[in-house]
Design a protein around this motif. Structure first.
Motif, short mmCIF file in Angstrom:
data_model
loop_
_atom_site.label_atom_id
_atom_site.label_comp_id
_atom_site.label_asym_id
_atom_site.label_seq_id
_atom_site.Cartn_x
_atom_site.Cartn_y
_atom_site.Cartn_z
N PHE A 106 -41.78 4.55 22.99
CA PHE A 106 -40.50 4.01 22.54
C PHE A 106 -39.38 4.33 23.52
CE2 PHE A 106 -43.12 5.33 18.88
CZ PHE A 106 -43.48 4.07 18.44
N GLY A 107 -39.70 4.28 24.81
CA GLY A 107 -38.69 4.54 25.83
C GLY A 107 -37.75 3.36 26.00
N PRO A 108 -36.87 3.44 26.98
CA PRO A 108 -35.86 2.39 27.19
C PRO A 108 -36.44 0.99 27.41
CG PRO A 108 -35.31 4.36 28.44
CD PRO A 108 -36.69 4.57 27.90
N ASP A 109 -37.65 0.90 27.97
CA ASP A 109 -38.24 -0.41 28.25
C ASP A 109 -39.08 -0.94 27.09
OD1 ASP A 109 -37.12 -0.42 30.76
OD2 ASP A 109 -38.87 0.45 31.74
N SER A 110 -39.19 -0.18 26.02
CA SER A 110 -40.00 -0.61 24.88
C SER A 110 -39.35 -1.80 24.18
CB SER A 110 -40.17 0.54 23.90
OG SER A 110 -40.80 0.09 22.71
N LEU A 111 -40.19 -2.71 23.69
CA LEU A 111 -39.70 -3.85 22.92
C LEU A 111 -39.60 -3.53 21.43
CD1 LEU A 111 -41.65 -6.80 24.61
CD2 LEU A 111 -39.35 -5.95 25.11
N THR A 112 -40.00 -2.33 21.05
CA THR A 112 -39.92 -1.92 19.65
C THR A 112 -38.49 -1.58 19.27
OG1 THR A 112 -42.16 -1.00 19.72
CG2 THR A 112 -40.72 -0.25 17.93
N ARG A 113 -38.05 -2.12 18.17
CA ARG A 113 -36.72 -1.79 17.66
C ARG A 113 -36.82 -0.48 16.88
NH1 ARG A 113 -32.82 -5.55 13.76
NH2 ARG A 113 -30.89 -4.42 14.21
N VAL A 114 -36.07 0.52 17.29
CA VAL A 114 -36.11 1.84 16.66
C VAL A 114 -34.85 2.01 15.81
CG1 VAL A 114 -36.25 4.33 17.02
CG2 VAL A 114 -37.44 2.78 18.58
N ILE A 115 -35.04 2.27 14.53
CA ILE A 115 -33.92 2.44 13.60
C ILE A 115 -34.02 3.81 12.93
CG2 ILE A 115 -32.77 1.56 11.54
CD1 ILE A 115 -33.85 -1.20 12.20
N LEU A 116 -33.01 4.65 13.15
CA LEU A 116 -32.95 5.95 12.51
C LEU A 116 -32.18 5.81 11.20
CD1 LEU A 116 -33.71 6.70 15.44
CD2 LEU A 116 -32.21 8.69 15.24
N VAL A 117 -32.75 6.35 10.13
CA VAL A 117 -32.11 6.30 8.82
C VAL A 117 -31.54 7.70 8.54
CG1 VAL A 117 -32.37 5.75 6.38
CG2 VAL A 117 -33.76 4.56 8.08
N GLY A 218 -49.58 1.70 18.34
CA GLY A 218 -49.84 0.35 18.83
C GLY A 218 -48.54 -0.38 19.09
N ASP A 219 -48.62 -1.69 19.12
CA ASP A 219 -47.44 -2.51 19.39
C ASP A 219 -46.66 -2.73 18.10
OD1 ASP A 219 -48.11 -2.79 22.09
OD2 ASP A 219 -49.47 -4.45 21.64
N LEU A 359 -33.37 -9.81 23.49
CA LEU A 359 -34.44 -9.36 24.39
C LEU A 359 -34.35 -10.03 25.76
CD1 LEU A 359 -37.49 -9.37 21.94
CD2 LEU A 359 -36.09 -7.43 22.67
N ALA A 360 -33.42 -10.94 25.94
CA ALA A 360 -33.30 -11.63 27.21
C ALA A 360 -33.06 -10.63 28.34
CB ALA A 360 -32.15 -12.63 27.16
N GLY A 361 -33.88 -10.77 29.40
CA GLY A 361 -33.72 -9.89 30.54
C GLY A 361 -34.49 -8.60 30.44
N ARG A 362 -35.15 -8.35 29.29
CA ARG A 362 -35.93 -7.12 29.13
C ARG A 362 -37.28 -7.29 29.78
NH1 ARG A 362 -34.50 -4.33 24.48
NH2 ARG A 362 -36.17 -2.84 24.98
N PRO A 363 -37.81 -6.28 30.50
CA PRO A 363 -39.15 -6.38 31.10
C PRO A 363 -40.22 -6.41 30.03
CG PRO A 363 -38.28 -4.16 31.35
CD PRO A 363 -37.17 -4.99 30.81
N LEU A 364 -41.26 -7.22 30.23
CA LEU A 364 -42.32 -7.35 29.26
C LEU A 364 -43.51 -6.44 29.53
CD1 LEU A 364 -42.34 -11.23 28.79
CD2 LEU A 364 -41.27 -9.50 27.35
#
Length: 369
Positions: A106-117, A218-219, A359-364
């Motif tokens: 879940f680093g800066p390049d991850s496509l996963t949305r991380v939400i802290l509650v 996983g993804d 997500l535009a411009g984010r590396p895949l």
């Protein structure tokens, strides 16, 4: 049967096995190199199957699915499965491939949305909200994970109905249990029932690191992290480990709870995290005649949102089915979706499905051939 016919039938069986998914890793067993030699002689299929570990909890399920997939291939009259276990070298190669080269999923390049509650204080229903929100998001088809970061007061396993579950370890990777379509990890899955956890800062930081790097999710589309109350070690560690995360602030309508919730949001902003909005929980008890009894007062959520300059994303009423579902490990968004609290949680999930950051411009993370 001629050799070409036998080879073609063996290839068809192998292709069918590609549709068998490991229920813990959630990937095809052929992709995980669990399928060895496959042969068919006079309609009798023989398959070598290598499980990831000795005592694999999913062994019976995988073997059953393998037999069913092979038997469904036209021309196969019987199926024999030789079940073994991967060698240390095979297991190391598998875990290295799954983990990849990243130190964190879940680093800066991850496509996963991380939400802290976060809530600032305990007792506002933050964990119940996290569990139901995760299940609601998963019910829409998203891949969802939950990290129970409340090491001292963990409750996510019980809320999801996996209180007795233990993660499976494959080499250096930890496979989280799955409940209601949500992958979840908690320190409560590693300790005996009733055992307290009494750790200081360094142990808490290391635990958060392991949950983010050694647990194989996983993804994921969304990772929800249920923070402990307050602005202490865990909040600071996750601010350092996940500076790109978004924060959902939970409060009750009570002024005292709202003031503390605001502090947790300010700490998140100090680490670079962005505040998504405020969820006002326990916003009232709906009476049989349709009126609402405001047990905890009114206005706390709106006041916090105004001071932080963010919206109130949801107002969730007190609900007996919500409480009963938490006690039973049966999230109310599945068992009683028409309940007012469930309806508010489902509406919140719909709002959060839309990314606030494009997500535009984010590396895949892929290389063209």
């Amino acid at each position: 049967m001629t050799r070409p016919d036998a080879d073609a039938l063996a290839a068809a069986v192998r292709a069918a096995l590609g549709r068998v998914v490991d229920p813990e890793i959630r990937r095809p067993i052929t992709e995980l190199d669990m399928v060895g030699a496959v042969s068919v002689v006079e309609g009798a299929a023989s398959i070598d199957l290598s499980l990831t570990i000795v005592g694999c909890p999913a062994a019976d399920t995988i073997e059953r699915d393998v037999r069913a997939a092979a038997a469904a291939v036209p021309g196969v009259t019987s199926v024999d499965v030789a079940v073994g276990v991967m060698s240390r070298e095979q297991r190391d190669a598998l875990t290295a491939r799954l983990k990849g080269t990243r130190t964190s999923q879940f680093g800066p390049d991850s496509l996963t949305r991380v939400i802290l509650v976060t809530s600032g204080k305990g007792g506002v229903g933050k964990s119940t909200l996290t569990a139901n929100l995760g299940v609601a998001l998963a019910s829409t088809g998203l891949s969802v994970g939950i990290v129970d970061a409340d090491v001292f007061g963990f409750s996510i396993p019980g809320l999801l109905g996996v209180g007795g579950a233990r993660p499976t370890k494959v080499g250096e990777l930890i496979l989280p249990p799955v409940a209601h379509g949500v992958k979840a990890i908690s320190i409560g899955m590693f300790v005996d029932p009733g055992t307290p956890v009494s750790w200081r800062g360094p142990m808490l930081h290391r635990t958060m690191q392991q949950f983010l790097s050694d647990v194989f999710f996983g993804d994921l589309d969304v990772l929800l992290i249920d923070l402990p109350p307050g602005t202490g070690d865990v909040a600071i560690s996750l601010g350092q480990l996940l500076p790109q995360a978004e924060v959902l602030v939970v409060t009750t309508p009570q002024a005292a709870a709202a003031e503390v919730a605001e502090r947790s949001a300010l700490v998140a902003r100090q680490t670079g995290q962005s505040v998504l909005g405020v969820v006002e929980n326990m916003a009232g008890l709906v009476q049989p005649d349709g009126s609402v009894l405001q047990l905890f007062g009114e206005g706390g959520g709106a006041a916090v949102a105004e001071r932080l300059g963010v919206p109130v994303l949801a107002s969730i009423p007190l609900s007996i089915p919500l409480r009963e579902g938490g006690d039973a490990g049966a999230p109310v968004v599945l068992t009683s979706p028409a309940d007012p609290a469930a309806a508010a949680l489902l509406a919140l999930a719909d709002r959060l499905r839309v990314r606030s950051v494009p997500l535009a411009g984010r590396p895949l993370g892929v290389t063209p051939l």
